[in-house]
Design an enzyme around this catalytic site. Structure first.
Site, PDB file in Angstrom:
ATOM      1  N   ARG A  43     -31.636 -44.324 -46.189  1.00 12.07           N
ATOM      2  CA  ARG A  43     -31.789 -44.874 -44.839  1.00 12.07           C
ATOM      3  C   ARG A  43     -30.429 -44.867 -44.126  1.00 12.07           C
ATOM      4  NH1 ARG A  43     -33.782 -50.524 -42.098  1.00 12.07           N
ATOM      5  NH2 ARG A  43     -35.490 -49.672 -40.894  1.00 12.07           N
ATOM      6  N   ASP A  46     -43.958 -54.142 -46.450  1.00 10.71           N
ATOM      7  CA  ASP A  46     -43.958 -53.588 -45.089  1.00 10.71           C
ATOM      8  C   ASP A  46     -45.350 -53.107 -44.711  1.00 10.71           C
ATOM      9  OD1 ASP A  46     -41.386 -54.116 -44.456  1.00 10.71           O
ATOM     10  OD2 ASP A  46     -40.622 -52.097 -44.791  1.00 10.71           O
ATOM     11  N   TRP A  85     -42.661 -48.881 -52.400  1.00  8.31           N
ATOM     12  CA  TRP A  85     -42.568 -49.338 -51.014  1.00  8.31           C
ATOM     13  C   TRP A  85     -43.944 -49.221 -50.338  1.00  8.31           C
ATOM     14  CZ3 TRP A  85     -43.457 -46.726 -46.392  1.00  8.31           C
ATOM     15  CH2 TRP A  85     -43.177 -47.491 -45.235  1.00  8.31           C
ATOM     16  N   ASP A 119     -36.062 -59.331 -34.915  1.00 11.80           N
ATOM     17  CA  ASP A 119     -35.782 -58.490 -36.089  1.00 11.80           C
ATOM     18  C   ASP A 119     -34.609 -57.552 -35.802  1.00 11.80           C
ATOM     19  OD1 ASP A 119     -36.520 -56.472 -38.404  1.00 11.80           O
ATOM     20  OD2 ASP A 119     -37.868 -58.161 -38.703  1.00 11.80           O
ATOM     21  N   ASP A 120     -34.538 -56.467 -36.516  1.00 10.54           N
ATOM     22  CA  ASP A 120     -33.443 -55.489 -36.485  1.00 10.54           C
ATOM     23  C   ASP A 120     -33.157 -55.002 -35.056  1.00 10.54           C
ATOM     24  OD1 ASP A 120     -31.629 -53.592 -37.277  1.00 10.54           O
ATOM     25  OD2 ASP A 120     -32.978 -52.585 -38.674  1.00 10.54           O
ATOM     26  N   LYS A 126     -33.989 -63.928 -41.590  1.00 12.54           N
ATOM     27  CA  LYS A 126     -34.734 -62.959 -42.405  1.00 12.54           C
ATOM     28  C   LYS A 126     -33.671 -62.056 -43.029  1.00 12.54           C
ATOM     29  CE  LYS A 126     -37.923 -59.067 -42.080  1.00 12.54           C
ATOM     30  NZ  LYS A 126     -38.880 -58.342 -41.236  1.00 12.54           N
ATOM     31  N   TRP A 127     -33.471 -62.182 -44.337  1.00 10.32           N
ATOM     32  CA  TRP A 127     -32.378 -61.504 -45.060  1.00 10.32           C
ATOM     33  C   TRP A 127     -32.959 -60.257 -45.699  1.00 10.32           C
ATOM     34  CZ3 TRP A 127     -27.483 -64.082 -46.789  1.00 10.32           C
ATOM     35  CH2 TRP A 127     -26.729 -63.280 -47.643  1.00 10.32           C
ATOM     36  N   ASP A 128     -32.611 -59.111 -45.147  1.00 11.29           N
ATOM     37  CA  ASP A 128     -33.219 -57.847 -45.576  1.00 11.29           C
ATOM     38  C   ASP A 128     -32.262 -57.086 -46.518  1.00 11.29           C
ATOM     39  OD1 ASP A 128     -35.094 -55.810 -45.656  1.00 11.29           O
ATOM     40  OD2 ASP A 128     -35.214 -55.565 -43.486  1.00 11.29           O
TER      41      ASP A 128
HETATM   42  C1  DGJ Z   1     -37.510 -53.567 -43.477  1.00 16.25           C
HETATM   43  C2  DGJ Z   1     -38.317 -54.806 -43.319  1.00 16.25           C
HETATM   44  O1  DGJ Z   1     -39.208 -54.938 -44.371  1.00 16.25           O
HETATM   45  C3  DGJ Z   1     -39.032 -54.771 -41.968  1.00 16.25           C
HETATM   46  O2  DGJ Z   1     -39.871 -55.872 -41.825  1.00 16.25           O
HETATM   47  C4  DGJ Z   1     -37.993 -54.725 -40.886  1.00 16.25           C
HETATM   48  O3  DGJ Z   1     -37.255 -55.911 -40.892  1.00 16.25           O
HETATM   49  C5  DGJ Z   1     -37.080 -53.533 -41.078  1.00 16.25           C
HETATM   50  N1  DGJ Z   1     -36.545 -53.492 -42.401  1.00 16.25           N
HETATM   51  C6  DGJ Z   1     -35.965 -53.550 -40.083  1.00 16.25           C
HETATM   52  O4  DGJ Z   1     -35.056 -52.546 -40.302  1.00 16.25           O
END
Ligand code: DGJ
Length: 751
Positions: free
Chosen positions: A456, A561, A208, A379-380, A489-491
């Site tokens: 998380r 990230d 990461w 985003d989130d 944006k699919w996380d």
């Molecule tokens: C991880 C993503 O890589 C970030 O860009 C962001 O969207 C966060 N999650 C949000 O929780």
């Protein structure tokens, strides 16, 4: 189309579309004149597939095994192969079965190399020996059926070559025609073979915030395993490899490369065998794998793509980039010929984290529009009871405190500012503190009665279950139907633990490794069908889910990230060995950077991100007039040359790897009418001048005008010179181009 054990046929292809031009020519008279051809010679039992610059040849040896004969530069039409001969026994310790580079070897008969297929039959027999059975020539490839020497296990090997790149798609379908179930314990998509030589293996590793490290090592006796056991592609390694022969480098020499189109647990094994030949076997990860095939059932493996380039790692990656753009990425209704360059986005994450609300997002949207941004992405934090990462995942309704009137006012505002709207989701996850989990605690991956490990503060929904799949598809469909959303944006923010699926009998639960990913793809395919204009970014805490499987549905990916502009140079360098800059999102964020505490100028940050698909992720509400003006100017400059940067031919002129003081890249449009050059200094040492950049890929006979995007060329540099001049003499930077974290960019336009 013909199925036969004895047919002599050559099918010749003209275009990517695979138009049938001239079937049934004799191989020797036709192949050389055509860009692509598939042939089977019944006399020698040799199959040959030719693409531009590439030939792939294999045959049936007298023992009945399917054996690789050649993979490399295109051979002449007159070059014929005799029937395949198995490798000899090596004393009494290594049998011909193990020594012979089989296209798809079953584990049995004393195989010590990595098997392509390993099964256990209902009666306990684990011996599987696959021999040629029949084949079908298709316009763009061939399907070859293998069968166990006694039992009714059939394996169909699929070969499809894309004629212009010579990239070969290989996969297998395993079918149980026995009366009892068979458990598949290991199933590769393909095995690739190279003859004995000195090779260097390239692969991508990371973690990461530290993805895309290009790892290079000599191929030695033994096996190098690159894999994910995590249920998804993973940050730790990426399913791509490139093997260089002898003195091959960035620009020259033989390179064989491959990429696996699978977003679940995967494994690629690179082995040097006991006779010094090399084999690369890849597919489902056999760790904890077990797929029960009941009578009549089939298992399809993922596709393993493989290619060859004669012009080094650079040539290999340029082929792969073009192939990805033309044949992997979604081609949407309004993007008929090729995926369009990505919109420049603004993303709220680093500015607000979970603290999103209507007023704050509207204020950011106004600033973003003023910069020339095309797409605003929230985003989130917008849903359920999401205040931080402890709650809310799974509850995909709009948070009323933050957005009292739903998303519509924000979306309308974004549209009124001339941008389209994107939204973050993490559909496969659930927080235990959520309505969804309280209602369906059985929906997560788990072993009943055992702890459920959180990461998380979240658990993984078992997407392999039909009800979970339907729930995920249902809420996403509703979200996209009720709101004018252009982009998701699919996380996906954790890896698996306790991967139980207690709806199935114990012996069948390991199917989860296949069915989870298949259901993910089916949801994405269904969304694509129902909402064809909605674009997608694949994100998994950065670059944890980037592969040719997900890229069939994702228009872009989030590589990391880590948005530190200096770290990104090395990450982007590594990323581009396998993936096109078209999909490589890169945000400009704040300085000092949150991860490394490094300070850098806005111009440096912008140029670092402009090497891929540009985004802005800073807290632009705090930007002053000067910063706003710089970003606006550079976004406009980027828009003007973006197609060349993201879809042109990429030349990595100076690598930022290995603590390099300098780095530089160049891209050239396919028609050679434009080129863009980026140059970066990490830290000038001992007063060293930036190296002269000998450019590549231009037309030597044409004139090109140089203009700066940022920075200056050395005084006296011609404003217009021939391609030959730029490539042979080269471009010198201004003498003042020194210091720490400096950047410059230029464009060249054909006159
Ligand atoms: C991880 C993503 O890589 C970030 O860009 C962001 O969207 C966060 N999650 C949000 O929780």
């Amino acid at each position: 189309m013909h199925t036969s054990k004895s047919l002599i046929s050559t099918v010749v292809l003209r275009t990517v579309a695979g138009l049938l031009m001239a079937p049934f020519f004799m191989m020797a008279t036709v192949i050389a004149a055509q860009p692509s051809a598939v042939a089977f010679d019944a006399a020698t039992k040799v199959f040959r597939i030719d693409g531009e610059g590439v030939s792939y040849v294999f045959g049936v040896n007298p023992r009945g095994e399917l054996q690789q004969l050649y993979w490399g530069g295109r051979l002449a039409a007159t070059d014929a192969f005799p029937q395949a001969r198995p490798m000899p026994e090596w004393a009494s310790f290594d049998s011909p079965y193990s020594n012979t580079p089989q296209e798809y070897a079953g584990w049995g008969a004393g195989l010590f190399m990595e098997p392509a297929l390993k099964v256990t039959f209902a009666d306990g027999n684990r011996d599987l020996v696959l021999h040629y059975d029949s084949h079908t020539v298709r316009p763009d490839g061939v399907d070859v059926v293998l069968k166990d020497i006694q039992r009714k296990i059939y394996v169909t090997l699929h070969y499809t070559m894309e004629p212009h790149s010579g990239i070969l798609a290989r996969s297998a379908t395993i079918e149980n025609r026995e009366a009892q179930p068979v458990t598949v314990e290991q199933a590769a998509a393909a095995a690739w073979a190279l003859p004995p030589s000195h090779y260097t293996l390239n692969y991508l590793t990371g973690r990461w915030a530290g993805e895309w490290t290009l790892t290079q090592e000599a191929v030695k006796t033994g096996a190098r395993v690159i894999e994910s056991r995590r249920g998804s592609t993973g940050h730790r390694a990426n399913p791509w490899f490139a093997i260089q022969a002898g003195e091959s480098n960035e620009d020259q020499g033989d390179v064989w490369f491959g990429a696996l189109a699978w977003s679940g647990s995967w494994r690629i094994t690179v082995e040097q065998d006991q006779l010094d030949a090399v084999r690369v076997t890849g597919g489902f990860n056999p760790f904890d794998f077990g797929y029960v095939l009941h009578p009549g059932e089939k298992l399809e493996t993922p596709v393993f793509y493989g290619g060859y380039a004669a012009n080094g790692l650079g040539g290999a990656s340029r082929k792969l980039h073009r192939f990805e753009i033309d044949h992997i990425l979604p081609h949407r209704q309004d993007q008929k010929n090729a995926p369009k360059p990505r919109p420049v986005i603004y993303n709220s994450w680093e500015a607000t984290e979970f603290r999103v609300d209507e007023a704050g997002q509207m204020a950011l949207a106004e600033k973003a529009a003023a910069l020339g941004v095309d797409r605003f992405v929230m985003d989130d934090g917008w849903f359920g009871q999401r205040k931080d990462d402890h709650a809310g995942l799974g509850d995909w309704y709009v948070n009323q405190q933050k957005f009292p009137h739903g998303l519509k006012p924000l979306i309308d505002k974004v549209h009124s500012l001339g941008m389209d709207f994107g939204l973050w989701v993490e559909p496969e996850m659930v927080n235990p503190d959520s309505d969804l989990y309280r209602k369906h605690p059985d929906w997560v991956l788990n072993f009943p009665g055992r702890p459920r490990s959180e990461q998380r503060n979240q658990l993984v929904l078992n997407l392999a279950r039909a009800d979970v799949r339907d729930y995920v598809l249902g809420f996403l469909d509703k979200l996209l139907t009720e709101n004018d959303i252009a982009f998701l944006k699919w996380d996906y923010n954790r890896n698996w633990s306790e991967p139980g699926w207690d709806q199935l009998p114990p012996a069948e639960q390991k199917k989860v490794y296949v069915e989870f990913t298949r259901n993910l793809y089916s949801i994405l395919a269904e969304l694509q069908r129902k909402h064809p204009k909605v674009e997608l970014e694949s994100c998994s805490g950065g670059g944890g889910r980037v592969d040719l499987g997900i890229l069939r549905y994702a228009d872009e990916v989030w590589p990391s990230d880590n948005t530190d502009p200096f770290d990104r140079l090395t990450q982007q360098d590594g990323f581009t060995y396998a993936y096109t800059p078209q999909v490589m999102m890169a945000w400009v964020t704040d300085s000092p950077h949150w991860l490394n505490k490094r300070s850098s100028s806005l111009s440096y940050r912008m140029l670092s991100s402009m090497q891929g698909s540009l985004g802005i992720g800073a807290n632009i509400a705090k930007w002053n007039d000067e910063e706003t003006a710089t970003a606006k100017r550079l976004i406009a400059a980027y828009h003007a040359v973006q197609p060349t940067i993201v879809q042109g031919d990429l030349y990595r002129l100076i690598s930022p790897r290995n603590d390099s003081e300098f780095s530089a890249t160049q891209t050239v449009s396919h028609d050679k009418s434009q080129s863009v050059v980026f140059a970066f200094i990490h830290s000038t040492q001992e007063g060293r001048t930036f190296p002269r950049l000998k450019l590549k890929g231009l037309d030597p006979a044409q004139q090109y005008a140089l203009s700066p995007i940022e920075g200056k060329a050395l005084a006296g540099t011609p404003q217009v010179a021939s391609g030959a001049w730029w490539m042979n003499h080269g471009l010198d930077m201004d003498e003042g181009f020194r210091g720490d974290f400096q950047a410059a960019a230029f464009r060249l336009d054909r006159k």
